[in-house]
Design a protein around this motif. Structure first.
Motif, PDB file in Angstrom:
ATOM      1  N   CYS A   1       0.858  -1.182   0.000  1.00  0.00           N
ATOM      2  CA  CYS A   1       0.000   0.000   0.000  1.00  0.00           C
ATOM      3  C   CYS A   1       0.893   1.231   0.000  1.00  0.00           C
ATOM      4  CB  CYS A   1      -0.912   0.005   1.225  1.00  0.00           C
ATOM      5  SG  CYS A   1      -1.885   1.532   1.363  1.00  0.00           S
ATOM      6  N   LEU A   2       0.706   2.096  -0.998  1.00  0.00           N
ATOM      7  CA  LEU A   2       1.566   3.268  -1.121  1.00  0.00           C
ATOM      8  C   LEU A   2       1.241   4.343  -0.098  1.00  0.00           C
ATOM      9  CD1 LEU A   2       1.953   3.684  -4.982  1.00  0.00           C
ATOM     10  CD2 LEU A   2       3.246   2.283  -3.377  1.00  0.00           C
ATOM     11  N   GLN A   3       0.039   4.272   0.526  1.00  0.00           N
ATOM     12  CA  GLN A   3      -0.289   5.236   1.567  1.00  0.00           C
ATOM     13  C   GLN A   3       0.188   4.748   2.943  1.00  0.00           C
ATOM     14  OE1 GLN A   3      -2.444   4.850  -1.073  1.00  0.00           O
ATOM     15  NE2 GLN A   3      -1.904   6.911  -1.752  1.00  0.00           N
ATOM     16  N   CYS A   4      -0.142   3.522   3.280  1.00  0.00           N
ATOM     17  CA  CYS A   4       0.250   2.974   4.590  1.00  0.00           C
ATOM     18  C   CYS A   4       1.700   2.517   4.607  1.00  0.00           C
ATOM     19  CB  CYS A   4      -0.638   1.786   4.957  1.00  0.00           C
ATOM     20  SG  CYS A   4      -2.390   2.183   5.082  1.00  0.00           S
ATOM     21  N   ARG A   5       2.239   2.258   3.406  1.00  0.00           N
ATOM     22  CA  ARG A   5       3.597   1.755   3.269  1.00  0.00           C
ATOM     23  C   ARG A   5       3.741   0.380   3.904  1.00  0.00           C
ATOM     24  NH1 ARG A   5       8.122   5.564   4.950  1.00  0.00           N
ATOM     25  NH2 ARG A   5       9.259   4.341   3.433  1.00  0.00           N
ATOM     26  N   GLU A   6       2.662  -0.381   3.910  1.00  0.00           N
ATOM     27  CA  GLU A   6       2.672  -1.738   4.445  1.00  0.00           C
ATOM     28  C   GLU A   6       2.825  -2.739   3.304  1.00  0.00           C
ATOM     29  OE1 GLU A   6       2.762  -2.584   7.444  1.00  0.00           O
ATOM     30  OE2 GLU A   6       1.984  -0.924   8.637  1.00  0.00           O
ATOM     31  N   PHE A   7       3.611  -3.802   3.567  1.00  0.00           N
ATOM     32  CA  PHE A   7       3.690  -4.923   2.642  1.00  0.00           C
ATOM     33  C   PHE A   7       2.544  -5.883   2.967  1.00  0.00           C
ATOM     34  CE2 PHE A   7       7.972  -3.227   2.504  1.00  0.00           C
ATOM     35  CZ  PHE A   7       8.247  -3.264   1.146  1.00  0.00           C
ATOM     36  N   LEU A   8       1.908  -6.410   1.921  1.00  0.00           N
ATOM     37  CA  LEU A   8       0.684  -7.194   2.111  1.00  0.00           C
ATOM     38  C   LEU A   8       0.773  -8.520   1.366  1.00  0.00           C
ATOM     39  CD1 LEU A   8      -1.781  -4.255   1.355  1.00  0.00           C
ATOM     40  CD2 LEU A   8      -1.042  -5.012   3.618  1.00  0.00           C
ATOM     41  N   CYS A   9       0.238  -9.565   2.019  1.00  0.00           N
ATOM     42  CA  CYS A   9       0.076 -10.836   1.319  1.00  0.00           C
ATOM     43  C   CYS A   9      -1.186 -10.738   0.460  1.00  0.00           C
ATOM     44  CB  CYS A   9      -0.016 -11.989   2.311  1.00  0.00           C
ATOM     45  SG  CYS A   9      -1.489 -11.922   3.361  1.00  0.00           S
ATOM     46  N   ALA A  10      -1.499 -11.779  -0.293  1.00  0.00           N
ATOM     47  CA  ALA A  10      -2.646 -11.723  -1.206  1.00  0.00           C
ATOM     48  C   ALA A  10      -3.954 -11.490  -0.455  1.00  0.00           C
ATOM     49  CB  ALA A  10      -2.713 -13.012  -2.024  1.00  0.00           C
ATOM     50  N   ASP A  11      -4.162 -12.210   0.670  1.00  0.00           N
ATOM     51  CA  ASP A  11      -5.413 -12.066   1.423  1.00  0.00           C
ATOM     52  C   ASP A  11      -5.532 -10.671   2.033  1.00  0.00           C
ATOM     53  OD1 ASP A  11      -6.082 -14.644   0.789  1.00  0.00           O
ATOM     54  OD2 ASP A  11      -5.312 -15.502   2.675  1.00  0.00           O
TER      55      ASP A  11
ATOM     56  N   HIS B   1       6.935   2.574  15.536  1.00  0.00           N
ATOM     57  CA  HIS B   1       6.327   1.246  15.468  1.00  0.00           C
ATOM     58  C   HIS B   1       6.491   0.617  14.097  1.00  0.00           C
ATOM     59  CE1 HIS B   1       4.584   1.431  19.408  1.00  0.00           C
ATOM     60  NE2 HIS B   1       3.947   2.549  19.137  1.00  0.00           N
ATOM     61  N   ASN B   2       6.170   1.367  13.049  1.00  0.00           N
ATOM     62  CA  ASN B   2       6.205   0.793  11.713  1.00  0.00           C
ATOM     63  C   ASN B   2       6.554   1.871  10.715  1.00  0.00           C
ATOM     64  OD1 ASN B   2       3.940   2.322  11.561  1.00  0.00           O
ATOM     65  ND2 ASN B   2       2.491   0.619  11.596  1.00  0.00           N
ATOM     66  N   ARG B   3       6.375   1.573   9.430  1.00  0.00           N
ATOM     67  CA  ARG B   3       6.805   2.498   8.397  1.00  0.00           C
ATOM     68  C   ARG B   3       5.674   3.385   7.909  1.00  0.00           C
ATOM     69  NH1 ARG B   3       8.884  -2.485   7.147  1.00  0.00           N
ATOM     70  NH2 ARG B   3      11.116  -2.704   7.509  1.00  0.00           N
ATOM     71  N   GLY B   4       4.524   3.343   8.496  1.00  0.00           N
ATOM     72  CA  GLY B   4       3.427   4.181   8.057  1.00  0.00           C
ATOM     73  C   GLY B   4       2.678   4.740   9.234  1.00  0.00           C
ATOM     74  N   ASP B   5       1.449   5.161   9.001  1.00  0.00           N
ATOM     75  CA  ASP B   5       0.636   5.721  10.061  1.00  0.00           C
ATOM     76  C   ASP B   5      -0.345   4.707  10.624  1.00  0.00           C
ATOM     77  OD1 ASP B   5       1.771   8.164  10.132  1.00  0.00           O
ATOM     78  OD2 ASP B   5       0.410   9.077   8.689  1.00  0.00           O
ATOM     79  N   ALA B   6      -0.306   3.474  10.144  1.00  0.00           N
ATOM     80  CA  ALA B   6      -1.223   2.458  10.660  1.00  0.00           C
ATOM     81  C   ALA B   6      -0.809   2.043  12.062  1.00  0.00           C
ATOM     82  CB  ALA B   6      -1.242   1.246   9.738  1.00  0.00           C
ATOM     83  N   CYS B   7      -1.782   1.842  12.927  1.00  0.00           N
ATOM     84  CA  CYS B   7      -1.506   1.429  14.305  1.00  0.00           C
ATOM     85  C   CYS B   7      -1.042  -0.021  14.320  1.00  0.00           C
ATOM     86  CB  CYS B   7      -2.772   1.587  15.151  1.00  0.00           C
ATOM     87  SG  CYS B   7      -2.569   1.019  16.858  1.00  0.00           S
ATOM     88  N   ILE B   8      -0.020  -0.303  15.102  1.00  0.00           N
ATOM     89  CA  ILE B   8       0.509  -1.660  15.157  1.00  0.00           C
ATOM     90  C   ILE B   8      -0.448  -2.608  15.866  1.00  0.00           C
ATOM     91  CG2 ILE B   8       1.762  -1.269  17.323  1.00  0.00           C
ATOM     92  CD1 ILE B   8       3.982  -3.036  16.210  1.00  0.00           C
ATOM     93  N   ILE B   9      -1.289  -2.056  16.758  1.00  0.00           N
ATOM     94  CA  ILE B   9      -2.258  -2.887  17.491  1.00  0.00           C
ATOM     95  C   ILE B   9      -3.557  -3.020  16.709  1.00  0.00           C
ATOM     96  CG2 ILE B   9      -3.485  -3.186  19.676  1.00  0.00           C
ATOM     97  CD1 ILE B   9      -0.446  -3.343  19.890  1.00  0.00           C
ATOM     98  N   HIS B  10      -3.973  -1.917  16.086  1.00  0.00           N
ATOM     99  CA  HIS B  10      -5.214  -1.900  15.310  1.00  0.00           C
ATOM    100  C   HIS B  10      -4.877  -1.485  13.881  1.00  0.00           C
ATOM    101  CE1 HIS B  10      -6.169  -0.903  19.561  1.00  0.00           C
ATOM    102  NE2 HIS B  10      -7.104  -1.840  19.395  1.00  0.00           N
ATOM    103  N   PRO B  11      -4.504  -2.436  13.026  1.00  0.00           N
ATOM    104  CA  PRO B  11      -4.025  -2.116  11.677  1.00  0.00           C
ATOM    105  C   PRO B  11      -5.005  -1.322  10.836  1.00  0.00           C
ATOM    106  CG  PRO B  11      -3.554  -4.399  12.238  1.00  0.00           C
ATOM    107  CD  PRO B  11      -4.461  -3.880  13.307  1.00  0.00           C
ATOM    108  N   ASP B  12      -6.295  -1.389  11.167  1.00  0.00           N
ATOM    109  CA  ASP B  12      -7.263  -0.640  10.375  1.00  0.00           C
ATOM    110  C   ASP B  12      -7.411   0.798  10.864  1.00  0.00           C
ATOM    111  OD1 ASP B  12      -8.339  -1.419  12.770  1.00  0.00           O
ATOM    112  OD2 ASP B  12     -10.392  -1.605  11.983  1.00  0.00           O
TER     113      ASP B  12
END
Length: 468
Positions: A127-137, A175-186
């Motif tokens: 995700c280019l906004q969250c900067r998270e790497f994602l699996c297919a699901d 915590h991570n590389r974006g603004d997503a919460c590490i406890i509540h990813p959404d």
């Protein structure tokens, strides 16, 4: 004050200070020890960053709490090895994120959301906004969740460095590389908890941080950014002052000055040679002129002729008279006596000639000629603080009990407190250049940190302290 556009991934400040991820120089991404791209980058108090393994290797012979010089050759700052060793130095998340963003194909990524659930699934998208790497699901879920449905999720094999640099937000947290919460990813982190020293989302506030002192993350970031920009501005001004000092103390200037003075000496010598030659010709001409004038007036010539005539008359008359007296007969003497008497009496009546005025020449040499005198002047510093002599005098004044603070050559981080504070001199150490009377180090106990350390005040030509 920084101004930030609403467009993701761009930020600018008046004066050209740009924080766009695409403008970060590649030099910052290279470890100066191994000369390769940083791996697990960690930074020292001086902000220089190195690979974790390089730090481990270079500090292998150091113990906890022991000082060592920065691994950057030109940096004179030092650091203290923390408890636990070099791996306890903080991670440089900023550079780590840039390296990961610019070179995604060089790394094997796992799904960030699955990691939170202690699962390992290979990432296939990002995700280019969250900067998270994602699996297919997780990528499918990301595209369906209301909070992230508008995000730009792309397959890793379709990502290019240019795309990443132009679109990925660079506002990573601890915590991570974006603004997503590490406890509540959404959820996105929107607050900062002072008590826990951590960015948190609204759900975190309700669950684990209820009653804790908090601040909006954006407000805190703006506050930090403003403080940093203010300090950067001050340091840039100081850099200009130092550069001006460097220009004013140019060794080439001294060399040019020496060449100019030598040229002046040579020119003066040649000029004096010409003056001496002219003076020589003038004096000789004066002698010749005076002598010739005397000769033209006949003073010397007429006297010489008169002397020569008198000398001849006296010699010839006395010679013939003597011959007659010695060898002549009585008859001859009687016969010649009247003439002899008349001649001799006539010569006797002629006075001896008076010597006329003569010319006498004397040369009085002038005092030893000098080309000139040489004056050596010590130039006063144009700006930039105290002179070496002033620092030496200051060191002598730092007797036990004197209040001091960090000085010109300080390189010891926050040993004096944060922000920097004052300390009290505990002891003076002597022995500079083998002289027992010359101060070399000062031992200080700092008011804020309570630490007692030894600092240079003359040793190695450095002065770490100054009077408070």
């Amino acid at each position: 004050m920084a101004t930030y556009s609403a467009k993701a991934g761009t930020a600018s400040r008046a004066g050209g200070y740009v924080t766009d991820i695409g403008n970060v120089t590649d030099k910052l991404l290279i470890c100066s020890v191994c000369k390769e791209k940083l791996k697990e980058p960690k930074f020292l108090p001086c902000l220089h960053t190195f690979c974790a393994q390089c730090l481990l290797d270079k500090t292998a012979d150091k113990g906890e709490g022991e000082r060592f010089l920065c691994l950057e050759k030109e940096c004179k700052a030092d650091a203290i090895l923390p408890p636990g060793g070099a791996m306890e130095f903080p991670d440089n998340l900023f550079l780590a994120n840039i390296i990961q963003s610019r070179h995604p194909s060089e790394m094997d990524h796992l799904c960030d959301f699955c990691k939170h659930q202690e699962k390992e699934e290979p990432a296939v998208a990002r995700c280019l906004q969250c900067r998270e790497f994602l699996c297919a699901d997780c990528a499918d879920m990301h595209n369906q969740t209301s909070l992230t449905i508008s995000h730009d999720v792309r397959a890793l094999n379709n990502l290019s460095s240019a795309t990443i640099q132009g679109n990925i937000l660079h506002n990573g947290t601890s915590h991570n590389r974006g603004d997503a919460c590490i406890i509540h990813p959404d959820q996105t982190v929107q607050f900062y908890c002072y008590q826990c020293k951590s960015p948190v989302c609204e759900n975190c506030l309700e669950e684990d941080h209820n009653g804790h002192k908090k601040i909006k993350l954006q407000s805190l970031v703006q506050q930090y950014r403003g403080q940093a920009l203010t300090l950067v501005g001050k340091l840039q001004n100081k850099l200009v002052d130092i550069q001006q000092l460097s220009m004013s103390y140019d060794t080439r200037l001294a060399a040019r000055n020496i060449d100019q003075v030598k040229a002046q000496i040579q020119e003066t010598k040649l000029s004096m040679f010409k003056t001496l030659e002219d003076e020589e010709r003038r004096l000789i001409a004066e002698i010749d002129k005076a002598f010739k004038l005397n000769e033209r007036q006949g003073k010397g010539t007429s006297f010489q002729k008169a002397i020569q005539g008198r000398e001849y008359d006296l010699r010839s008359s006395t010679e013939i008279t003597g011959a007659v007296l010695d060898h002549g007969s009585n008859t001859e003497l009687v016969y010649m006596q009247p003439s002899i008497k008349a001649r001799l009496e006539a010569l006797d009546r002629v006075p001896i000639p008076i010597i006329p005025q003569q010319l006498s020449f004397h040369f009085n040499p002038a005092p030893k000629p000098l080309l000139g005198t040489l004056q050596v002047e010590t130039l006063k510093p144009k700006q930039g603080g105290k002179t070496q002599k002033q620092y030496e005098e200051m060191a002598k004044k730092m007797v036990p009990g004197t209040k001091v603070k960090r000085g010109r050559d300080w390189r010891y981080g926050n040993e004096d407190g944060d922000p920097p504070g004052q300390g009290k001199v505990v002891d003076q150490l002597f022995g500079l250049n083998g002289q027992d009377t010359e101060v070399s180090h000062i031992k200080v106990k700092w008011d804020k940190s309570g630490r007692t350390e030894k600092y240079r005040m003359g040793a190695d030509g450095c002065y770490d302290l100054q009077l408070a």
